[in-house]
Design an enzyme around this catalytic site. Structure first.
Site, short mmCIF file in Angstrom:
data_model
loop_
_atom_site.label_atom_id
_atom_site.label_comp_id
_atom_site.label_asym_id
_atom_site.label_seq_id
_atom_site.Cartn_x
_atom_site.Cartn_y
_atom_site.Cartn_z
N ASN A 66 0.84 -1.21 0.00
CA ASN A 66 0.00 0.00 0.00
C ASN A 66 0.87 1.26 0.00
O ASN A 66 0.52 2.24 -0.65
CB ASN A 66 -0.95 0.00 1.20
CG ASN A 66 -2.19 -0.82 0.93
OD1 ASN A 66 -3.00 -0.48 0.08
ND2 ASN A 66 -2.33 -1.94 1.62
N ASN A 95 -6.76 4.39 8.50
CA ASN A 95 -6.26 3.03 8.35
C ASN A 95 -6.97 2.38 7.18
O ASN A 95 -8.13 2.68 6.91
CB ASN A 95 -6.56 2.23 9.63
CG ASN A 95 -6.15 0.77 9.51
OD1 ASN A 95 -5.03 0.46 9.12
ND2 ASN A 95 -7.07 -0.14 9.84
N HIS A 147 -8.32 -1.25 5.79
CA HIS A 147 -8.65 -2.58 6.30
C HIS A 147 -9.20 -3.42 5.14
O HIS A 147 -10.02 -2.93 4.37
CB HIS A 147 -9.72 -2.44 7.40
CG HIS A 147 -10.07 -3.73 8.05
ND1 HIS A 147 -9.34 -4.28 9.08
CD2 HIS A 147 -11.08 -4.60 7.81
CE1 HIS A 147 -9.89 -5.43 9.45
NE2 HIS A 147 -10.95 -5.64 8.68
N ASP A 191 -10.70 -0.74 14.64
CA ASP A 191 -11.54 -0.88 13.44
C ASP A 191 -12.95 -0.32 13.61
O ASP A 191 -13.87 -0.75 12.91
CB ASP A 191 -11.64 -2.36 13.02
CG ASP A 191 -10.30 -2.93 12.61
OD1 ASP A 191 -9.43 -2.15 12.19
OD2 ASP A 191 -10.13 -4.15 12.70
C1 GRF Z 1 -3.37 -5.02 3.50
O1 GRF Z 1 -4.41 -5.89 3.22
C2 GRF Z 1 -3.83 -4.00 4.51
O2 GRF Z 1 -5.18 -3.70 4.41
C3 GRF Z 1 -3.56 -4.73 5.77
O3 GRF Z 1 -2.29 -5.31 5.55
C4 GRF Z 1 -2.27 -5.77 4.22
C5 GRF Z 1 -0.92 -5.70 3.55
O4 GRF Z 1 -0.40 -4.42 3.58
N1 GRF Z 1 -3.87 -3.95 6.92
P1 GRF Z 1 0.93 -3.93 2.89
O5 GRF Z 1 1.29 -4.79 1.70
O6 GRF Z 1 2.04 -3.97 3.94
O7 GRF Z 1 0.62 -2.52 2.46
#
Ligand code: GRF
Length: 209
Positions: free
Chosen positions: A9, A93, A95, A136
């Site tokens: 992300n 955040n 989720h 959450d």
């Molecule tokens: C994602 O699904 C995010 O929503 C969750 O962790 C997952 C992986 O995140 N909280 P990333 O690849 O470290 O951004």
């Protein structure tokens, strides 16, 4: 940006924001030294820090500095109440489900998708929400539904949701940055609203959609 994991992300934000005059990733704060996100930050030339103690509000506040918006993505530690208070309506955040379903303490990563599959739900999705004192449960900023297909496995569902997270998070960050510091929670993409992307593409959210 607060991270604990691989940072896909974070990468989606780095890629989407580029040199945008509206918003950019100014710093990455990791809860653990082996977070893959740290390498992504380094490659992008973004300053990164590792918290010695994620429960230490003063340390976290110092790491966040004067950031206008703090984004948790794959961050698995509890945010201390003093940080939540200081960043009220400026702390979000992402989720990997449609909250308030499939959220709460212990509901992160693959556990979320496993619970969705076990429930037989036909729809999952991605949610961006404000972080408040409860896991959450903060007000929802934006949601994007994702279908659960018959025969989905943990891997296929997780991949479909993650792809949507990578589209949703930059849209939300850009829009929140454009609006500046709000006095109250902002709800984006509600039915009937319109949204203009950085490329001047207008997305309309039809009533009842
Ligand atoms: C994602 O699904 C995010 O929503 C969750 O962790 C997952 C992986 O995140 N909280 P990333 O690849 O470290 O951004």
């Amino acid at each position: 940006m607060l991270v604990s994991g691989g940072g896909t992300n974070l990468q989606s934000l780095l890629d989407a924001l580029g040199d945008s005059p509206v918003a950019r990733v100014t710093r990455v704060v990791a809860s653990r030294p082996d977070a893959g996100a740290l390498e992504r930050a380094r490659r992008a030339g973004v300053p990164a820090a590792v918290l010695a103690d994620p429960a230490d509000a003063r340390e976290l506040l110092a790491a966040l500095g004067d950031a206008r918006l703090a984004v948790l993505a794959g961050y698995v530690k509890r945010v201390p109440p003093a940080v939540v208070a200081r960043f009220r309506w400026r702390l979000i955040n992402i989720h990997p489900a449609l909250l308030p379903a499939f959220g709460g303490p212990g509901m992160y990563g693959d556990r979320v998708h496993r619970a969705v599959l076990a429930s037989g739900a036909a729809v999952s999705g991605a949610t961006v929400h404000y972080v408040d004192e409860e896991y959450d449960r903060g007000p929802i900023v934006a949601q994007w539904p994702v279908p659960v297909h018959p025969g989905d496995t943990l891997e296929t569902l997780a991949a479909r949701v993650l792809e949507v997270e990578h589209r949703l998070l930059p849209l939300v960050v850009l829009e929140l940055a454009r609006r500046g510091a709000p006095e109250e929670p902002v709800r984006l993409f509600a039915a009937g609203s319109t949204f203009v992307t950085g490329d001047d593409v207008e997305i309309r959210f039809a009533q009842g959609s």
